[in-house]
Enzyme design. Structure first.
Site, PDB file in Angstrom:
ATOM      1  N   SER A  63       0.820  -1.204   0.000  1.00  0.00           N
ATOM      2  CA  SER A  63       0.000   0.000   0.000  1.00  0.00           C
ATOM      3  C   SER A  63       0.857   1.258   0.000  1.00  0.00           C
ATOM      4  CB  SER A  63      -0.893   0.000   1.248  1.00  0.00           C
ATOM      5  OG  SER A  63      -1.474   1.257   1.478  1.00  0.00           O
ATOM      6  N   TYR A 122      -2.705   0.203  10.173  1.00  0.00           N
ATOM      7  CA  TYR A 122      -2.861  -0.534   8.913  1.00  0.00           C
ATOM      8  C   TYR A 122      -1.606  -0.392   8.058  1.00  0.00           C
ATOM      9  CZ  TYR A 122      -3.937  -1.106   3.992  1.00  0.00           C
ATOM     10  OH  TYR A 122      -3.870  -1.449   2.658  1.00  0.00           O
ATOM     11  N   LYS A 172       1.509  -3.184   6.748  1.00  0.00           N
ATOM     12  CA  LYS A 172       2.040  -3.351   5.391  1.00  0.00           C
ATOM     13  C   LYS A 172       3.553  -3.130   5.376  1.00  0.00           C
ATOM     14  CE  LYS A 172      -1.796  -4.183   3.105  1.00  0.00           C
ATOM     15  NZ  LYS A 172      -2.054  -5.497   2.454  1.00  0.00           N
TER      16      LYS A 172
END
Length: 336
Positions: A124, A148, A152
Site C-alpha cells: 500500500s 494498517y 504493510k
C-alpha cells in the site's frame, strides 16, 4: 501457471481472480470471508465461465495453510488477504497486527516448506507516510502513519529479510494507491461492511439513498481546496498489474522488486464529488467534519518504474472509474 490467491473473495482479490482466469491460469482461492462474501466468487465464475477451487480458512491456522500446499502444487502466490481500513486500524490495532502479520508469517512458512518461493504481495502507498514531495517514487523513505500502514510496512520488511536470507525467493511488492471502480459487468465491486471507509463507495451509497450524506474528513489541508488529494486507479487496471508482476517474476533468478501502481495524477475529495455528479447526474450532499486520524494531505504516485519494468500502465480514466462504480452500486444497492 498454478496460482494460490489469498483474499480472493475481496474487492481487489475478486478482480485479480477474473484477470487470472481470463488469462488461462489455474487458481486456488483461500479466504476466511471475515470482510468478503462467497457470492463474489460465484459471480466471478459467472463472468469468466471458468472454474477454480475455493477453500475457506484463516491464514493464522498454520495447519490448514500447510495442508493447502500439500493438496496442490503452485508456481506462485498472490497475497491479498488482510484487514485494510485505516480508521478502524487506529481503533483496534492489535487485531490488525495479529491478522495481517501472523497470517503472512504462517503463509511464508508454508510456502518455504513446500518449496514455493514466488510471491506477489498486496502492499500500500500508506507505507510512505507523510511524503516530503509528490509524486512518490519507490525509493522514498518509508514511515507509515497508522496501524494498517505499519502492518504493510512490517510485512515488506519481513519479506525483504526473507529475500536476503534466501536468494531463491522471488518477491514483488506492489504498492497500491487508491483503487476504485468495478467490473464493467456490474456483477462484482466494492462491498464494504457498514459505513464505507473509502470515498467512492461512500459517495455511491449516498447517491443511491442508502446513506444520508457524505462526510468529508477535513477541509483545512494544504491543498488547493483544503480537501485531501489521492491517486485513484481502476481496480481492473490494478488487477492487471498483478499479472504483469507474475510474468516478470518468472524471469528472475531471485530477489525483490518494488512497484507503485497508480496513475500519477491526484484528485481532491471535492473534485471527486464534482466529477461524480457530472458523470452520474446524481447529487451527493456532503458535510465537512473533523480530520480522520492517520490521514495525510496529498498522495499520488510516480508510476514510471512499473511502466518501464513491468510493461504496465493504468488505462482507464476517472469518468470510467466513476461510471463503473455507479453501475455496480445501482445494480447492487445492498451489496452482495
Amino acid at each position: 501457471m498454478n496460482i494460490l490467491l489469498t483474499g480472493g473473495a475481496g474487492y481487489i482479490g475478486s478482480h485479480i481472480l477474473v484477470e487470472l482466469l481470463n488469462a488461462g491460469h489455474y487458481v486456488v482461492v483461500v479466504d476466511n470471508f471475515c470482510n468478503s462474501k462467497i457470492d463474489a466468487l460465484h459471480r466471478v465464475q459467472e463472468i469468466t465461465g471458468q472454474s477454480f477451487i475455493t477453500k475457506k480458512l484463516d491464514l493464522r491456522d498454520a495447519t490448514a495453510v500447510e495442508q493447502v500446499f500439500k493438496e496442490h502444487y503452485y508456481d506462485a502466490v498472490i497475497h491479498c488477504a488482510g484487514l485494510k481500513a485505516v480508521g478502524e486500524s487506529t481503533q483496534i490495532p492489535l487485531t490488525y497486527y495479529d491478522n495481517n502479520l501472523i497470517g503472512t508469517i504462517y503463509l511464508c512458512k508454508a510456502m518455504a516448506q513446500a518449496g514455493v518461493k514466488t510471491l506477489v504481495f498486496s502492499s500500500s502507498a500508506t507505507v510512505y507516510g507523510y511524503p516530503a514531495t509528490v509524486p512518490i517514487d519507490e525509493d522514498f523513505p518509508l514511515a507509515a502513519t497508522n496501524p494498517y500502514g505499519r502492518t504493510k510496512l512490517f510485512i515488506e520488511e519481513l519479506l525483504r529479510d526473507l529475500a536476503v536470507a534466501d536468494s531463491s525467493w522471488r518477491i514483488s511488492l506492489l504498492r497500491y494507491f487508491n483503487p476504485i471502480g468495478a467490473h464493467p459487468s456490474g456483477r462484482i465491486g466494492e462491498n464494504p461492511n457498514g459505513i464505507p471507509n473509502n470515498l467512492l463507495p461512500y459517495m455511491t451509497q449516498v447517491a443511491v439513498g442508502k446513506l444520508p450524506e457524505l462526510h468529508i474528513f477535513g477541509n483545512d489541508y494544504p491543498t488547493p481546496d483544503g480537501t485531501g488529494i489521492r491517486d485513484y486507479l481502476h481496480v481492473t487496471d490494478l488487477a492487471r498489474g498483478h499479472l504483469c508482476a507474475i510474468e516478470q517474476l518468472t524471469q528472475w533468478a531471485g530477489g525483490m522488486m518494488v512497484h507503485n501502481l497508480g496513475t500519477g495524477r491526484g484528485y481532491s475529495v471535492l473534485e471527486m464529488v464534482n466529477t461524480f455528479e457530472q458523470v452520474t447526474g446524481q447529487a451527493v450532499p456532503y458535510r465537512i467534519v473533523a480530520r480522520r486520524p492517520g490521514d495525510i494531505a496529498i498522495c499520488y504516485a510516480n508510476p514510471q518504474r512499473a511502466n518501464q519494468e513491468l510493461g504496465w500502465t493504468a488505462q482507464m480514466n476517472l469518468d470510467t472509474m466513476i461510471a463503473d462504480s455507479w453501475r455496480w452500486q445501482v445494480n447492487n444497492p445492498h451489496g452482495y
